[in-house]
Design a protein around this motif. Structure first.
Motif, PDB file in Angstrom:
ATOM      1  N   ARG A  61       0.691  -0.135   1.385  1.00 56.57           N
ATOM      2  CA  ARG A  61       0.262  -0.228  -0.007  1.00 56.57           C
ATOM      3  C   ARG A  61       0.599   1.046  -0.754  1.00 56.57           C
ATOM      4  O   ARG A  61       0.980   0.995  -1.940  1.00 56.57           O
ATOM      5  CB  ARG A  61      -1.245  -0.504  -0.086  1.00 56.57           C
ATOM      6  CG  ARG A  61      -1.715  -0.805  -1.507  1.00 56.57           C
ATOM      7  CD  ARG A  61      -1.058  -2.047  -2.052  1.00 56.57           C
ATOM      8  NE  ARG A  61      -1.394  -2.281  -3.461  1.00 56.57           N
ATOM      9  CZ  ARG A  61      -0.514  -2.644  -4.369  1.00 56.57           C
ATOM     10  NH1 ARG A  61       0.771  -2.812  -4.049  1.00 56.57           N
ATOM     11  NH2 ARG A  61      -0.890  -2.870  -5.619  1.00 56.57           N
ATOM     12  N   LEU A  62       0.498   2.191  -0.105  1.00 53.02           N
ATOM     13  CA  LEU A  62       0.917   3.436  -0.745  1.00 53.02           C
ATOM     14  C   LEU A  62       2.399   3.392  -1.102  1.00 53.02           C
ATOM     15  O   LEU A  62       2.806   3.828  -2.185  1.00 53.02           O
ATOM     16  CB  LEU A  62       0.625   4.630   0.167  1.00 53.02           C
ATOM     17  CG  LEU A  62      -0.847   4.964   0.431  1.00 53.02           C
ATOM     18  CD1 LEU A  62      -0.955   6.134   1.404  1.00 53.02           C
ATOM     19  CD2 LEU A  62      -1.584   5.281  -0.868  1.00 53.02           C
ATOM     20  N   VAL A  63       3.216   2.864  -0.186  1.00 49.59           N
ATOM     21  CA  VAL A  63       4.653   2.738  -0.448  1.00 49.59           C
ATOM     22  C   VAL A  63       4.886   1.804  -1.632  1.00 49.59           C
ATOM     23  O   VAL A  63       5.713   2.080  -2.515  1.00 49.59           O
ATOM     24  CB  VAL A  63       5.390   2.253   0.806  1.00 49.59           C
ATOM     25  CG1 VAL A  63       6.847   1.936   0.488  1.00 49.59           C
ATOM     26  CG2 VAL A  63       5.312   3.307   1.915  1.00 49.59           C
ATOM     27  N   GLU A  64       4.174   0.685  -1.652  1.00 46.37           N
ATOM     28  CA  GLU A  64       4.319  -0.253  -2.764  1.00 46.37           C
ATOM     29  C   GLU A  64       3.968   0.398  -4.098  1.00 46.37           C
ATOM     30  O   GLU A  64       4.534   0.054  -5.145  1.00 46.37           O
ATOM     31  CB  GLU A  64       3.422  -1.469  -2.550  1.00 46.37           C
ATOM     32  CG  GLU A  64       3.903  -2.437  -1.486  1.00 46.37           C
ATOM     33  CD  GLU A  64       3.036  -3.674  -1.421  1.00 46.37           C
ATOM     34  OE1 GLU A  64       3.597  -4.786  -1.549  1.00 46.37           O
ATOM     35  OE2 GLU A  64       1.805  -3.538  -1.262  1.00 46.37           O
ATOM     36  N   LEU A  65       3.048   1.342  -4.075  1.00 39.70           N
ATOM     37  CA  LEU A  65       2.601   2.009  -5.292  1.00 39.70           C
ATOM     38  C   LEU A  65       3.502   3.172  -5.694  1.00 39.70           C
ATOM     39  O   LEU A  65       3.228   3.850  -6.696  1.00 39.70           O
ATOM     40  CB  LEU A  65       1.169   2.507  -5.110  1.00 39.70           C
ATOM     41  CG  LEU A  65       0.117   1.399  -4.965  1.00 39.70           C
ATOM     42  CD1 LEU A  65      -1.203   1.980  -4.479  1.00 39.70           C
ATOM     43  CD2 LEU A  65      -0.085   0.661  -6.282  1.00 39.70           C
ATOM     44  N   GLY A  66       4.556   3.439  -4.919  1.00 35.90           N
ATOM     45  CA  GLY A  66       5.526   4.449  -5.321  1.00 35.90           C
ATOM     46  C   GLY A  66       5.564   5.705  -4.488  1.00 35.90           C
ATOM     47  O   GLY A  66       6.342   6.621  -4.792  1.00 35.90           O
ATOM     48  N   VAL A  67       4.727   5.814  -3.466  1.00 36.89           N
ATOM     49  CA  VAL A  67       4.782   6.991  -2.592  1.00 36.89           C
ATOM     50  C   VAL A  67       6.056   6.911  -1.754  1.00 36.89           C
ATOM     51  O   VAL A  67       6.258   5.945  -1.025  1.00 36.89           O
ATOM     52  CB  VAL A  67       3.537   7.062  -1.686  1.00 36.89           C
ATOM     53  CG1 VAL A  67       3.662   8.201  -0.680  1.00 36.89           C
ATOM     54  CG2 VAL A  67       2.280   7.226  -2.533  1.00 36.89           C
ATOM     55  N   ARG A  68       6.896   7.920  -1.860  1.00 32.66           N
ATOM     56  CA  ARG A  68       8.198   7.897  -1.180  1.00 32.66           C
ATOM     57  C   ARG A  68       8.357   8.998  -0.143  1.00 32.66           C
ATOM     58  O   ARG A  68       9.375   9.040   0.556  1.00 32.66           O
ATOM     59  CB  ARG A  68       9.318   8.027  -2.214  1.00 32.66           C
ATOM     60  CG  ARG A  68       9.456   6.805  -3.118  1.00 32.66           C
ATOM     61  CD  ARG A  68       9.935   5.595  -2.322  1.00 32.66           C
ATOM     62  NE  ARG A  68       9.982   4.384  -3.119  1.00 32.66           N
ATOM     63  CZ  ARG A  68       9.005   3.490  -3.206  1.00 32.66           C
ATOM     64  NH1 ARG A  68       7.879   3.687  -2.525  1.00 32.66           N
ATOM     65  NH2 ARG A  68       9.123   2.420  -3.953  1.00 32.66           N
ATOM     66  N   HIS A  69       7.389   9.885  -0.040  1.00 30.76           N
ATOM     67  CA  HIS A  69       7.476  10.982   0.925  1.00 30.76           C
ATOM     68  C   HIS A  69       6.179  11.056   1.723  1.00 30.76           C
ATOM     69  O   HIS A  69       5.080  11.038   1.142  1.00 30.76           O
ATOM     70  CB  HIS A  69       7.711  12.318   0.219  1.00 30.76           C
ATOM     71  CG  HIS A  69       9.045  12.428  -0.456  1.00 30.76           C
ATOM     72  ND1 HIS A  69      10.141  12.982   0.161  1.00 30.76           N
ATOM     73  CD2 HIS A  69       9.450  12.050  -1.693  1.00 30.76           C
ATOM     74  CE1 HIS A  69      11.175  12.946  -0.669  1.00 30.76           C
ATOM     75  NE2 HIS A  69      10.775  12.383  -1.805  1.00 30.76           N
ATOM     76  N   VAL A  70       6.327  11.143   3.052  1.00 28.48           N
ATOM     77  CA  VAL A  70       5.191  11.329   3.945  1.00 28.48           C
ATOM     78  C   VAL A  70       5.475  12.544   4.815  1.00 28.48           C
ATOM     79  O   VAL A  70       6.562  12.657   5.407  1.00 28.48           O
ATOM     80  CB  VAL A  70       4.934  10.088   4.821  1.00 28.48           C
ATOM     81  CG1 VAL A  70       3.788  10.339   5.797  1.00 28.48           C
ATOM     82  CG2 VAL A  70       4.631   8.867   3.951  1.00 28.48           C
ATOM     83  N   VAL A  71       4.514  13.467   4.880  1.00 26.88           N
ATOM     84  CA  VAL A  71       4.642  14.675   5.700  1.00 26.88           C
ATOM     85  C   VAL A  71       3.644  14.554   6.846  1.00 26.88           C
ATOM     86  O   VAL A  71       2.445  14.394   6.612  1.00 26.88           O
ATOM     87  CB  VAL A  71       4.370  15.941   4.873  1.00 26.88           C
ATOM     88  CG1 VAL A  71       4.684  17.190   5.702  1.00 26.88           C
ATOM     89  CG2 VAL A  71       5.189  15.943   3.584  1.00 26.88           C
TER      90      VAL A  71
END
Length: 607
Positions: free
Chosen positions: A26-36
């Motif tokens: 859901r975070l990806v669907e909302l536009g989050v494109r980077h995960v650290v």
């Protein structure tokens, strides 16, 4: 009859993985494109789901051993993109290491998502290994926080209420990080407790939009009532909060009408960190002098004031200011702070990222601003522009003596050659260093200033130029500079973005963030230049009051803190290209040569 696929799924599945899948997608669907990700056992489900999204091309994944480095890397990504990056870490002290980045994100208004794995609630406060009270750890700084229930269910088709709840939390988290309502952008904390098994097979519905998942049909309104068996209550409370930040941090309800700046008062526009181009536009429309810090992103335009510190001290100019309109967060000069603290000056502070400005106790915070019609005070502006031209520093290197170099007279020609060699071989000082970096940087590049003596030198002498500038001036800490710049470089260069990210900082800032030099061998290297002015310690203290109070021995011992680190060996150990330059011509060549990866350029400086 039991579906054999469901039975097989239940056998190798884990509630932790299904919960991580619902939240992260859901975070990806909302536009989050980077995960650290900082590796850890308790956070393995989140990390493995993130790795799968990287494999599918849905996100860029960045792995960092040190959680403090991870936090600042995500901060840099948020600074550049305006979208939060998600940081994943395990429980215990790993979480506490995110606090410096969270504080900077709060004070600078940078969106940031903190996803911290945790032990289940029954293990808190009983002496369990690697367990502390993580809920509320970031309460004074976050825009939203939630201590989520422990996942208990294996979600066969992605429609379980556990997954529905996590998707809703993801939506609230992203909205809060972006400054929904009256909040400015900032950090969000989701605390995620898990029980063993800590990871299992990825669900088949991973990556399927929630709208496309199979859901049970609505009950027939004309049919008999259907009894619904209540599910066991999930362990762990869903605690949500908006943070405990101080009352002065809480903005008022947003204004619909702009605040109108009437003509009349002698006015200056003061652009602090992250003010952006709006400050220059306001000065242009109002016909007012523009005082723009080097980290403001507004140091350009015809009304830019050069040498503003001395002019603010001048009773004939700074002493006659009646109104200051502030955008961004001014931090670099005592003269600006003194102006904004003056109770006799009307201070209009445009709300932006971070805390509202109110140094004199009577500043007016506004959301939008407009300039009243009428003629500008040309005499007031003219006085400032005349003084600005006189205060401007011409840093242009002297042109070669073409006539002398081509002269037929040997003595004249040799004199011209000697003069040219003297210029070429002249050692670098701080002014020449900041000038060279400023000249080499263009709009497709990024320039990051560390909190060191060099940023103050740059603020004093550099002329106007419209280039993207970043600096962690929310709290103006020395920590996290390299990691922040790495995040900025990764974000600005993703999708084949052009340009180089240059970082101008001191030697102590490098040593403080040395762990950020490490990059996993399989991750792409950003085009990144660290330009290190190495004066062997913290010479910024030489210009502060303490230098006139402390003895030389105590000054060196606890403030200057000299070191003998060989930056060449440090750079090579971490896989960076290294150059040591001592002249302006060598520095210009190093800065303008093609950059294919990470470079550390050391410039020795006198104390």
């Amino acid at each position: 009859m039991t579906d054999p696929h469901s039975a097989e799924r239940a056998f190798d599945a884990a509630p932790a993985t299904d919960a991580a899948a619902a939240l992260l997608f859901r975070l990806v669907e909302l536009g989050v494109r980077h995960v650290v990700v900082s590796p850890g056992s308790r956070s393995q489900a989140l990390a493995l789901v993130a790795a799968e999204f990287e494999r599918r091309g849905a996100i860029s994944l960045h792995v960092r051993l040190d959680e403090r480095v991870a936090g600042f890397t995500a901060l840099g990504i948020g600074r550049e993109t305006g979208m939060p990056a998600a940081v994943v870490c395990t429980s215990g002290t790993a979480v506490a290491n995110l606090l410096p980045a969270a504080l900077e994100a709060h004070h600078a208004g940078v969106p940031l998502l903190l996803l911290t794995a945790d032990r289940p609630p029954e293990l808190r406060g009983v002496g369990a290994n690697q367990t502390t009270r993580q809920p509320g750890m970031f309460a004074p700084t976050v825009r939203f926080e939630a201590d989520l229930p422990v996942p208990e269910a294996v979600d066969v088709d992605g429609t379980h209420e556990q997954s529905v709840m996590l998707r809703a939390v993801a939506e609230s988290a992203v909205a809060a990080a972006l400054g929904e309502g009256t909040w400015s952008p900032g950090p969000v904390h989701l605390n995620l407790p898990y029980r063993e098994p800590l990871a299992g097979a990825l669900p088949s519905w991973l990556g399927v939009p929630a709208a496309e998942l199979h859901t049970a049909p609505d009950p027939d309104p004309d049919g008999p009532p259907v009894d619904v068996e209540p599910e066991d209550e999930a362990s762990g409370a869903l605690y949500q909060g908006g943070g405990g930040i101080g009352e002065s941090d809480v903005p008022a309800e947003p204004e619909h009408a702009p605040f109108v700046l009437e003509r009349g008062p002698r006015t200056v526009v003061l652009a602090g960190a992250d003010a952006g181009t709006d400050a220059e536009e306001l000065a242009h429309v109002g016909g007012w002098p523009l005082i723009a810090e080097i980290v403001s992103g507004a140091r350009f335009g015809r009304q830019l004031v050069h040498g503003y510190r001395a002019l603010l001290r001048d009773p004939g100019l700074g002493g006659r200011i009646e109104r200051a309109v502030v955008l961004g967060h001014p931090t670099l000069s005592r003269e600006a702070a003194r102006l904004l603290s003056d109770p006799d000056v009307e201070v209009i502070a445009v709300r932006g990222p971070g805390e509202p400005l109110n140094l004199n106790g009577s500043s007016i915070a506004v959301d939008r601003i407009a300039v009243a019609t009428g003629d500008p005070d040309r005499a007031w502006l003219g006085e400032w522009m005349l003084a600005s031209r006189a205060a401007a520093v011409d840093l242009t290197p002297p042109a070669p003596d073409a006539d002398g170099l081509s002269s037929a007279e040997p003595a004249e020609r040799l004199g011209a050659i000697a003069a040219e060699l003297q210029v070429i071989r002249a050692p670098l000082d701080r002014t020449a260093l900041v000038d060279a970096v400023w000249r080499a940087t263009w709009p497709h590049d990024r320039l990051v200033f560390g909190s060191s003596r060099l940023v103050r030198v740059a603020d004093e002498v550099l002329p106007g130029k419209k280039v993207p500038v970043h600096s962690n001036r929310g709290l103006a800490g020395i920590d996290g500079t390299i990691a922040t710049a790495t995040g900025i470089a990764l974000a600005s260069q993703s999708g084949s973005g052009a340009g180089v990210t240059r970082v101008l900082l001191g030697d102590l800032a490098v040593l403080h963030d040395v762990g950020a030099l490490l990059l996993p061998p399989h991750e792409a290297e950003p085009r990144l230049q660290l330009i290190v002015g190495n004066d062997g310690g913290g010479t910024i203290f030489d210009g502060l009051e303490v230098a006139g109070v402390a003895g030389a021995e105590a000054m060196d011992r606890v403030l200057y803190t000299p070191h003998t680190v060989r930056l060449e060996q440090l750079a090579l150990a971490y896989g960076w290209e290294y150059r040591r330059v001592t002249t302006r011509s060598a520095l210009d060549q190093a800065l303008t040569s093609p950059v294919g990866g990470r470079q550390l350029i050391e410039v020795p400086l006198e104390r």
